[in-house]
Design a protein around this motif. Structure first.
Motif, PDB file in Angstrom:
ATOM      1  N   VAL A   1       0.825  -1.203   0.000  1.00  0.00           N
ATOM      2  CA  VAL A   1       0.000   0.000   0.000  1.00  0.00           C
ATOM      3  C   VAL A   1       0.866   1.262   0.000  1.00  0.00           C
ATOM      4  O   VAL A   1       0.541   2.258  -0.645  1.00  0.00           O
ATOM      5  CB  VAL A   1      -0.945   0.018   1.225  1.00  0.00           C
ATOM      6  N   VAL A   2       1.986   1.195   0.721  1.00  0.00           N
ATOM      7  CA  VAL A   2       2.833   2.379   0.858  1.00  0.00           C
ATOM      8  C   VAL A   2       4.150   2.224   0.112  1.00  0.00           C
ATOM      9  O   VAL A   2       5.108   2.945   0.365  1.00  0.00           O
ATOM     10  CB  VAL A   2       3.120   2.685   2.343  1.00  0.00           C
ATOM     11  N   LEU A   3       4.206   1.279  -0.827  1.00  0.00           N
ATOM     12  CA  LEU A   3       5.439   1.033  -1.566  1.00  0.00           C
ATOM     13  C   LEU A   3       6.019   2.290  -2.204  1.00  0.00           C
ATOM     14  O   LEU A   3       7.222   2.541  -2.098  1.00  0.00           O
ATOM     15  CB  LEU A   3       5.198  -0.045  -2.634  1.00  0.00           C
ATOM     16  N   PRO A   4       5.210   3.127  -2.865  1.00  0.00           N
ATOM     17  CA  PRO A   4       5.788   4.331  -3.464  1.00  0.00           C
ATOM     18  C   PRO A   4       6.429   5.263  -2.439  1.00  0.00           C
ATOM     19  O   PRO A   4       7.383   5.973  -2.749  1.00  0.00           O
ATOM     20  CB  PRO A   4       4.580   5.000  -4.141  1.00  0.00           C
ATOM     21  N   LEU A   5       5.908   5.275  -1.214  1.00  0.00           N
ATOM     22  CA  LEU A   5       6.454   6.154  -0.179  1.00  0.00           C
ATOM     23  C   LEU A   5       7.717   5.563   0.439  1.00  0.00           C
ATOM     24  O   LEU A   5       8.632   6.287   0.815  1.00  0.00           O
ATOM     25  CB  LEU A   5       5.400   6.374   0.908  1.00  0.00           C
ATOM     26  N   LEU A   6       7.764   4.229   0.541  1.00  0.00           N
ATOM     27  CA  LEU A   6       8.904   3.578   1.177  1.00  0.00           C
ATOM     28  C   LEU A   6      10.124   3.471   0.281  1.00  0.00           C
ATOM     29  O   LEU A   6      11.253   3.394   0.754  1.00  0.00           O
ATOM     30  CB  LEU A   6       8.510   2.166   1.625  1.00  0.00           C
ATOM     31  N   SER A   7       9.919   3.474  -1.031  1.00  0.00           N
ATOM     32  CA  SER A   7      11.015   3.186  -1.944  1.00  0.00           C
ATOM     33  C   SER A   7      12.152   4.197  -1.850  1.00  0.00           C
ATOM     34  O   SER A   7      13.267   3.911  -2.267  1.00  0.00           O
ATOM     35  CB  SER A   7      10.497   3.131  -3.382  1.00  0.00           C
ATOM     36  N   ASN A   8      11.895   5.356  -1.277  1.00  0.00           N
ATOM     37  CA  ASN A   8      12.934   6.373  -1.139  1.00  0.00           C
ATOM     38  C   ASN A   8      13.528   6.397   0.270  1.00  0.00           C
ATOM     39  O   ASN A   8      14.358   7.243   0.578  1.00  0.00           O
ATOM     40  CB  ASN A   8      12.341   7.752  -1.467  1.00  0.00           C
ATOM     41  N   ALA A   9      13.130   5.460   1.133  1.00  0.00           N
ATOM     42  CA  ALA A   9      13.623   5.438   2.504  1.00  0.00           C
ATOM     43  C   ALA A   9      15.052   4.908   2.551  1.00  0.00           C
ATOM     44  O   ALA A   9      15.385   3.940   1.868  1.00  0.00           O
ATOM     45  CB  ALA A   9      12.717   4.558   3.373  1.00  0.00           C
ATOM     46  N   PRO A  10      15.937   5.513   3.361  1.00  0.00           N
ATOM     47  CA  PRO A  10      17.340   5.086   3.418  1.00  0.00           C
ATOM     48  C   PRO A  10      17.546   3.629   3.795  1.00  0.00           C
ATOM     49  O   PRO A  10      18.492   2.990   3.344  1.00  0.00           O
ATOM     50  CB  PRO A  10      17.940   6.019   4.488  1.00  0.00           C
ATOM     51  N   LEU A  11      16.661   3.076   4.637  1.00  0.00           N
ATOM     52  CA  LEU A  11      16.840   1.706   5.092  1.00  0.00           C
ATOM     53  C   LEU A  11      15.959   0.713   4.332  1.00  0.00           C
ATOM     54  O   LEU A  11      15.677  -0.381   4.817  1.00  0.00           O
ATOM     55  CB  LEU A  11      16.540   1.604   6.598  1.00  0.00           C
ATOM     56  N   TYR A  12      15.541   1.081   3.125  1.00  0.00           N
ATOM     57  CA  TYR A  12      14.622   0.253   2.361  1.00  0.00           C
ATOM     58  C   TYR A  12      15.327  -0.915   1.671  1.00  0.00           C
ATOM     59  O   TYR A  12      14.737  -1.953   1.440  1.00  0.00           O
ATOM     60  CB  TYR A  12      13.907   1.118   1.328  1.00  0.00           C
ATOM     61  N   ALA A  13      16.602  -0.752   1.363  1.00  0.00           N
ATOM     62  CA  ALA A  13      17.322  -1.788   0.622  1.00  0.00           C
ATOM     63  C   ALA A  13      17.501  -3.044   1.465  1.00  0.00           C
ATOM     64  O   ALA A  13      17.890  -2.978   2.633  1.00  0.00           O
ATOM     65  CB  ALA A  13      18.686  -1.261   0.186  1.00  0.00           C
ATOM     66  N   VAL A  14      17.208  -4.204   0.866  1.00  0.00           N
ATOM     67  CA  VAL A  14      17.384  -5.469   1.572  1.00  0.00           C
ATOM     68  C   VAL A  14      18.852  -5.883   1.507  1.00  0.00           C
ATOM     69  O   VAL A  14      19.564  -5.558   0.564  1.00  0.00           O
ATOM     70  CB  VAL A  14      16.487  -6.562   0.946  1.00  0.00           C
ATOM     71  N   ARG A  15      19.313  -6.609   2.544  1.00  0.00           N
ATOM     72  CA  ARG A  15      20.721  -7.008   2.615  1.00  0.00           C
ATOM     73  C   ARG A  15      20.821  -8.528   2.715  1.00  0.00           C
ATOM     74  O   ARG A  15      20.512  -9.108   3.755  1.00  0.00           O
ATOM     75  CB  ARG A  15      21.389  -6.346   3.817  1.00  0.00           C
ATOM     76  N   GLN A  16      21.225  -9.155   1.648  1.00  0.00           N
ATOM     77  CA  GLN A  16      21.394 -10.594   1.625  1.00  0.00           C
ATOM     78  C   GLN A  16      22.453 -11.014   2.646  1.00  0.00           C
ATOM     79  O   GLN A  16      23.512 -10.413   2.736  1.00  0.00           O
ATOM     80  CB  GLN A  16      21.832 -11.052   0.227  1.00  0.00           C
ATOM     81  N   GLY A  17      22.131 -12.044   3.421  1.00  0.00           N
ATOM     82  CA  GLY A  17      23.075 -12.544   4.389  1.00  0.00           C
ATOM     83  C   GLY A  17      23.062 -11.809   5.718  1.00  0.00           C
ATOM     84  O   GLY A  17      23.719 -12.224   6.673  1.00  0.00           O
ATOM     85  N   ILE A  18      22.356 -10.689   5.781  1.00  0.00           N
ATOM     86  CA  ILE A  18      22.260  -9.905   7.012  1.00  0.00           C
ATOM     87  C   ILE A  18      20.829  -9.892   7.527  1.00  0.00           C
ATOM     88  O   ILE A  18      20.569 -10.188   8.697  1.00  0.00           O
ATOM     89  CB  ILE A  18      22.751  -8.459   6.795  1.00  0.00           C
ATOM     90  N   ASP A  19      19.883  -9.542   6.637  1.00  0.00           N
ATOM     91  CA  ASP A  19      18.476  -9.528   7.029  1.00  0.00           C
ATOM     92  C   ASP A  19      17.952 -10.961   7.177  1.00  0.00           C
ATOM     93  O   ASP A  19      18.499 -11.903   6.587  1.00  0.00           O
ATOM     94  CB  ASP A  19      17.643  -8.776   5.994  1.00  0.00           C
ATOM     95  N   SER A  20      16.901 -11.119   7.947  1.00  0.00           N
ATOM     96  CA  SER A  20      16.320 -12.440   8.166  1.00  0.00           C
ATOM     97  C   SER A  20      15.745 -12.982   6.862  1.00  0.00           C
ATOM     98  O   SER A  20      15.441 -12.233   5.927  1.00  0.00           O
ATOM     99  CB  SER A  20      15.209 -12.361   9.218  1.00  0.00           C
ATOM    100  N   GLU A  21      15.585 -14.309   6.805  1.00  0.00           N
ATOM    101  CA  GLU A  21      15.024 -14.930   5.608  1.00  0.00           C
ATOM    102  C   GLU A  21      13.627 -14.406   5.316  1.00  0.00           C
ATOM    103  O   GLU A  21      13.224 -14.256   4.156  1.00  0.00           O
ATOM    104  CB  GLU A  21      14.995 -16.450   5.780  1.00  0.00           C
TER     105      GLU A  21
END
Length: 243
Positions: free
Chosen positions: A190-210
């Motif tokens: 629902v809020v994807l367009p608003l979140l896409s510019n957030a600094p912490l939006y990028a996922v981190r393989q091997g760091i973030d949970s599955e």
């Protein structure tokens, strides 16, 4: 006192089942020694709420109980307090609620002057020495102006305003703060367009949970993240800000 037993013996009332924010708060408080009442509304959440209760008891060694009560109704509020009193009797006869994950309504009167149909269900059981803690759960929806969310965003905006009023009126009994959280995986689309510019939006393989990594595959980014870019006011209420 060590931080992991910071709330030893305190009673906290939180709302939510196994995957909700309330459950996260329940686990955090239990890890610090607090006894927990897990409040839920629908019959469908009975099993999940009980799972949280059993987890808190076994993992953290605290007292925990579930309580089905609709906090949108006056009877539900009273029922929750009565369940808490019956499950956590005090041998000295003094029952006290120390931490609340809060819900409430409004009325153009001073808080202490409201009748039993509003807030009196819980106020008599708050501490009288500033040791109480009330945490109102707000949401990003109060700030970003999502379409089709007039009632929800309006209620969260009102809750934030009431937080500041209660902080003054209940100053001798408890601190009152609100936490404005981001969206969950279920709401991220629902809020994807608003979140896409957030600094912490990028996922981190091997760091973030599955779970986060999997959710990000459909959303092109993380469904939620931690605080950044916020200014938290720690001024004893001298300046009440919205972070």
């Amino acid at each position: 006192m060590s931080s992991h037993r910071l709330f030893k013996g305190k009673l906290a009332i939180v709302t939510g089942s196994s995957r909700s924010l309330g459950a996260v708060l329940a686990r955090h408080l239990a890890a610090k020694g607090a006894n927990i009442i897990v409040n839920y509304t629908s019959d469908n959440s009975t099993e999940k709420a009980q799972e949280v209760v059993e987890e808190l008891r076994s993992k953290y060694g605290v007292k925990a109980a579930s309580a089905q009560a609709d906090l949108a109704t006056i009877d539900g509020l009273k029922k929750l307090v009565e369940i808490a009193k019956s499950r956590f009797p005090n041998p000295e006869g003094k029952f006290q609620i120390d931490i609340i994950n809060n819900a409430g309504v409004t009325n153009p009167k001073a808080l202490e002057g409201l009748n039993a149909e509003a807030y009196d269900a819980a106020i008599p059981y708050l501490s009288t020495d500033r040791s109480g803690r009330i945490v109102d759960i707000s949401c990003i929806g109060a700030s970003v102006g999502l379409v089709y969310s007039t009632a929800y965003a309006g209620s969260k905006g009102a809750l934030e305003a009431m937080t500041r009023v209660w902080a003054r009126e209940l100053a001798e009994r408890a601190t009152v703060n609100s936490v404005s959280v981001g969206c969950t995986a279920e709401m991220a689309h629902v809020v994807l367009p608003l979140l896409s510019n957030a600094p912490l939006y990028a996922v981190r393989q091997g760091i973030d949970s599955e779970e986060v990594v999997e959710a990000a595959k459909d959303l092109d980014g993380r469904p939620a993240a931690w605080m950044t870019g916020s200014c938290v006011s720690a001024t004893g209420g001298g300046v009440m800000t919205r972070s």
